[in-house]
Design a protein around this motif. Structure first.
Motif, PDB file in Angstrom:
ATOM      1  N   PHE A 125      37.003 -22.699 -34.263  1.00 36.13           N
ATOM      2  CA  PHE A 125      37.388 -24.112 -34.208  1.00 36.13           C
ATOM      3  C   PHE A 125      38.586 -24.314 -33.267  1.00 36.13           C
ATOM      4  O   PHE A 125      38.549 -25.171 -32.372  1.00 36.13           O
ATOM      5  N   GLU A 126      39.628 -23.517 -33.473  1.00 32.98           N
ATOM      6  CA  GLU A 126      40.847 -23.678 -32.658  1.00 32.98           C
ATOM      7  C   GLU A 126      40.558 -23.430 -31.177  1.00 32.98           C
ATOM      8  O   GLU A 126      41.039 -24.160 -30.305  1.00 32.98           O
ATOM      9  N   GLU A 127      39.771 -22.391 -30.903  1.00 30.23           N
ATOM     10  CA  GLU A 127      39.452 -22.083 -29.508  1.00 30.23           C
ATOM     11  C   GLU A 127      38.631 -23.201 -28.872  1.00 30.23           C
ATOM     12  O   GLU A 127      38.859 -23.562 -27.713  1.00 30.23           O
ATOM     13  N   VAL A 128      37.680 -23.737 -29.638  1.00 27.34           N
ATOM     14  CA  VAL A 128      36.827 -24.800 -29.075  1.00 27.34           C
ATOM     15  C   VAL A 128      37.650 -26.045 -28.795  1.00 27.34           C
ATOM     16  O   VAL A 128      37.552 -26.629 -27.704  1.00 27.34           O
ATOM     17  N   ILE A 129      38.497 -26.472 -29.741  1.00 29.02           N
ATOM     18  CA  ILE A 129      39.255 -27.705 -29.446  1.00 29.02           C
ATOM     19  C   ILE A 129      40.272 -27.471 -28.316  1.00 29.02           C
ATOM     20  O   ILE A 129      40.556 -28.384 -27.551  1.00 29.02           O
ATOM     21  N   THR A 130      40.781 -26.246 -28.210  1.00 31.48           N
ATOM     22  CA  THR A 130      41.698 -25.958 -27.101  1.00 31.48           C
ATOM     23  C   THR A 130      40.974 -26.078 -25.760  1.00 31.48           C
ATOM     24  O   THR A 130      41.468 -26.716 -24.817  1.00 31.48           O
ATOM     25  N   LYS A 131      39.790 -25.475 -25.672  1.00 31.52           N
ATOM     26  CA  LYS A 131      39.036 -25.543 -24.411  1.00 31.52           C
ATOM     27  C   LYS A 131      38.617 -26.977 -24.100  1.00 31.52           C
ATOM     28  O   LYS A 131      38.649 -27.408 -22.946  1.00 31.52           O
ATOM     29  N   LEU A 132      38.200 -27.718 -25.131  1.00 33.18           N
ATOM     30  CA  LEU A 132      37.816 -29.118 -24.892  1.00 33.18           C
ATOM     31  C   LEU A 132      39.023 -29.917 -24.403  1.00 33.18           C
ATOM     32  O   LEU A 132      38.911 -30.734 -23.475  1.00 33.18           O
ATOM     33  N   ARG A 133      40.179 -29.655 -25.019  1.00 30.08           N
ATOM     34  CA  ARG A 133      41.395 -30.354 -24.605  1.00 30.08           C
ATOM     35  C   ARG A 133      41.725 -30.039 -23.141  1.00 30.08           C
ATOM     36  O   ARG A 133      42.075 -30.926 -22.371  1.00 30.08           O
ATOM     37  N   ASP A 134      41.575 -28.759 -22.778  1.00 27.20           N
ATOM     38  CA  ASP A 134      41.817 -28.361 -21.380  1.00 27.20           C
ATOM     39  C   ASP A 134      40.936 -29.159 -20.417  1.00 27.20           C
ATOM     40  O   ASP A 134      41.296 -29.363 -19.256  1.00 27.20           O
ATOM     41  N   GLU A 135      39.769 -29.559 -20.898  1.00 27.44           N
ATOM     42  CA  GLU A 135      38.839 -30.319 -20.055  1.00 27.44           C
ATOM     43  C   GLU A 135      39.004 -31.822 -20.225  1.00 27.44           C
ATOM     44  O   GLU A 135      38.160 -32.605 -19.783  1.00 27.44           O
ATOM     45  N   GLY A 136      40.058 -32.217 -20.919  1.00 23.85           N
ATOM     46  CA  GLY A 136      40.329 -33.651 -21.049  1.00 23.85           C
ATOM     47  C   GLY A 136      39.638 -34.312 -22.232  1.00 23.85           C
ATOM     48  O   GLY A 136      39.597 -35.538 -22.318  1.00 23.85           O
ATOM     49  N   LEU A 137      39.095 -33.516 -23.141  1.00 23.56           N
ATOM     50  CA  LEU A 137      38.415 -34.093 -24.316  1.00 23.56           C
ATOM     51  C   LEU A 137      39.267 -33.834 -25.556  1.00 23.56           C
ATOM     52  O   LEU A 137      39.165 -32.787 -26.192  1.00 23.56           O
ATOM     53  N   SER A 138      40.115 -34.815 -25.869  1.00 18.67           N
ATOM     54  CA  SER A 138      40.990 -34.656 -27.036  1.00 18.67           C
ATOM     55  C   SER A 138      41.148 -35.983 -27.741  1.00 18.67           C
ATOM     56  O   SER A 138      40.835 -37.046 -27.198  1.00 18.67           O
ATOM     57  N   LEU A 139      41.649 -35.917 -28.964  1.00 15.55           N
ATOM     58  CA  LEU A 139      41.817 -37.121 -29.780  1.00 15.55           C
ATOM     59  C   LEU A 139      42.687 -38.164 -29.081  1.00 15.55           C
ATOM     60  O   LEU A 139      42.465 -39.361 -29.243  1.00 15.55           O
ATOM     61  N   GLU A 140      43.677 -37.681 -28.308  1.00 19.13           N
ATOM     62  CA  GLU A 140      44.601 -38.621 -27.660  1.00 19.13           C
ATOM     63  C   GLU A 140      43.882 -39.466 -26.611  1.00 19.13           C
ATOM     64  O   GLU A 140      44.320 -40.565 -26.277  1.00 19.13           O
ATOM     65  N   ILE A 141      42.811 -38.938 -26.083  1.00 17.42           N
ATOM     66  CA  ILE A 141      42.144 -39.581 -24.944  1.00 17.42           C
ATOM     67  C   ILE A 141      40.873 -40.324 -25.382  1.00 17.42           C
ATOM     68  O   ILE A 141      40.555 -41.389 -24.849  1.00 17.42           O
ATOM     69  N   LEU A 142      40.171 -39.791 -26.350  1.00 21.31           N
ATOM     70  CA  LEU A 142      38.894 -40.389 -26.740  1.00 21.31           C
ATOM     71  C   LEU A 142      39.122 -41.689 -27.507  1.00 21.31           C
ATOM     72  O   LEU A 142      40.037 -41.772 -28.331  1.00 21.31           O
TER      73      LEU A 142
END
Lengths: 239, 239
Positions: free
Chosen positions: A201-218
């Protein structure tokens, strides 16, 4: 309509909505912004995955909210079954695994050019665990999966990601950095404990965040309670 | 495409994909047959839910897999906030709650005539828990929700289900049959512990089964590992 993240993989994906599972944690994390869609197929290797791609990801004409945000592709644990042991029917040679992963990525890129694809390598293998919890009759006394073989598939997965210019979670390497990973992260030498699920879970959300997909942006689906004025709640719903 | 089950409700729905949550358990239960879609909106009452219905459930023209299998409608815990206490802005009078629930059911029936709608009553309230874990400043020393008020809303919910000829989970009654339900089932007097989540999950799958929606009946997405011939695995994918 909310965007989607598809989780495509084998049993480690199929069971990811169990207690503390990484899929459920993703759905919980994105509870107001993304639909997390489970496409896990227990026992599948990349050879079988390639055969079902167009059924798992049909080309829907309009209506279904457009391209998904992301797809996680998490195969290799079954491909890496040794060819001369009790789960040989699931084995896929390393070179074919490489080719199949590229086919999966190509299919997804063609179907959804804007979708972020994220590869996840197979986890490490605790061979003792695999002998203690056999999935099938195994009189040989030899595990059907080894950590060394899983590592070779993981390296290939990372190389495919580099070649396709997409991110990868190198779970094989990452998990082995944890103390007592064999028992702390793996329940039967292959499938994940709650600790193991937390790592994914942590690795996936980190990688998604690196690609601009995070709670702050969505974008958030509908007004949050904190954005509703207690003195005039309905104002928030007039837009 | 797989059929869907929507979970529509307040925070008890929104957080249902947390550890051991009833939503995640449903997704896990139906992992190869149904997409469980989260539509939980923390703090919402039926008055606000009615305002957002057409955004939560847009009339999609084609492409999205047709009518969902089922929708759970799980509101009332916020409507039942007392009108003279610290969460009064969430309160909805009982008669309006009755009317709003009927509006929600009517909307869904009109949108999707073949979809099974399942009402879930608010859970019972542990008033001691509500005082120990306030959500907002509460100098009054009085809980903003009482079990008696929640019970009145639960009874109304059950009555609406009867009137609309759809099933209901009477969670308020069911949960109070468990020993030490106040602390065993509720974490803060309102939201669910893992035990409480388990009750909701079991009740929902029982009601769905009563309506003919069960694993035995729903088609499985792609061949199961047990249906794949180890001597000729690809045969299963030729259909």
């Amino acid at each position: 309509m909310r965007p989607k993240i598809y989780l495509f993989g084998d049993s480690i994906t199929e069971e990811s909505f169990g207690d503390g599972g990484w899929g459920a944690s993703l759905a919980n994390h994105f509870s107001r912004s993304v639909d997390v869609v489970l496409r896990g197929y227990s026992g599948y290797n990349t050879r079988w995955a390639v055969k079902v791609l167009d059924k798992v990801f049909p080309a829907v004409e309009g209506g279904d909210g457009g391209d998904p945000l992301a797809v996680t592709v998490f195969f290799g644990a079954n491909d890496a079954c040794l060819p001369d042991r009790c789960s040989a029917f699931q084995h896929v040679p390393l070179e074919e695994y490489n080719h199949n992963l590229i086919s999966i990525v190509s299919f997804l890129k063609k179907q959804w050019p804007r979708t972020q694809i994220l590869l996840i390598t197979p986890p490490p293998i605790d061979e003792d665990g695999r002998l203690r919890y056999p999935y099938t009759e195994n009189p040989s006394g030899q595990p059907e999966r080894t950590n060394e073989a899983a590592g070779a598939y993981a390296k290939t997965c990372v190389a495919v990601a580099r070649e396709c210019e997409i991110p990868a979670v190198d779970l094989w390497t990452k998990m082995q950095q944890f103390p007592d990973w064999e028992k702390a992260c793996l329940r039967d030498g292959l499938h994940l404990t709650q600790n193991g699920n937390k790592i994914v879970f942590e690795e996936v959300i980190t990688k998604l965040r690196d690609e601009g997909l995070s709670l702050e942006i969505l974008p958030v689906d509908l007004p949050l309670l904190t954005d509703i004025d207690p003195n005039d709640p309905l104002k928030a719903f007039q837009k």
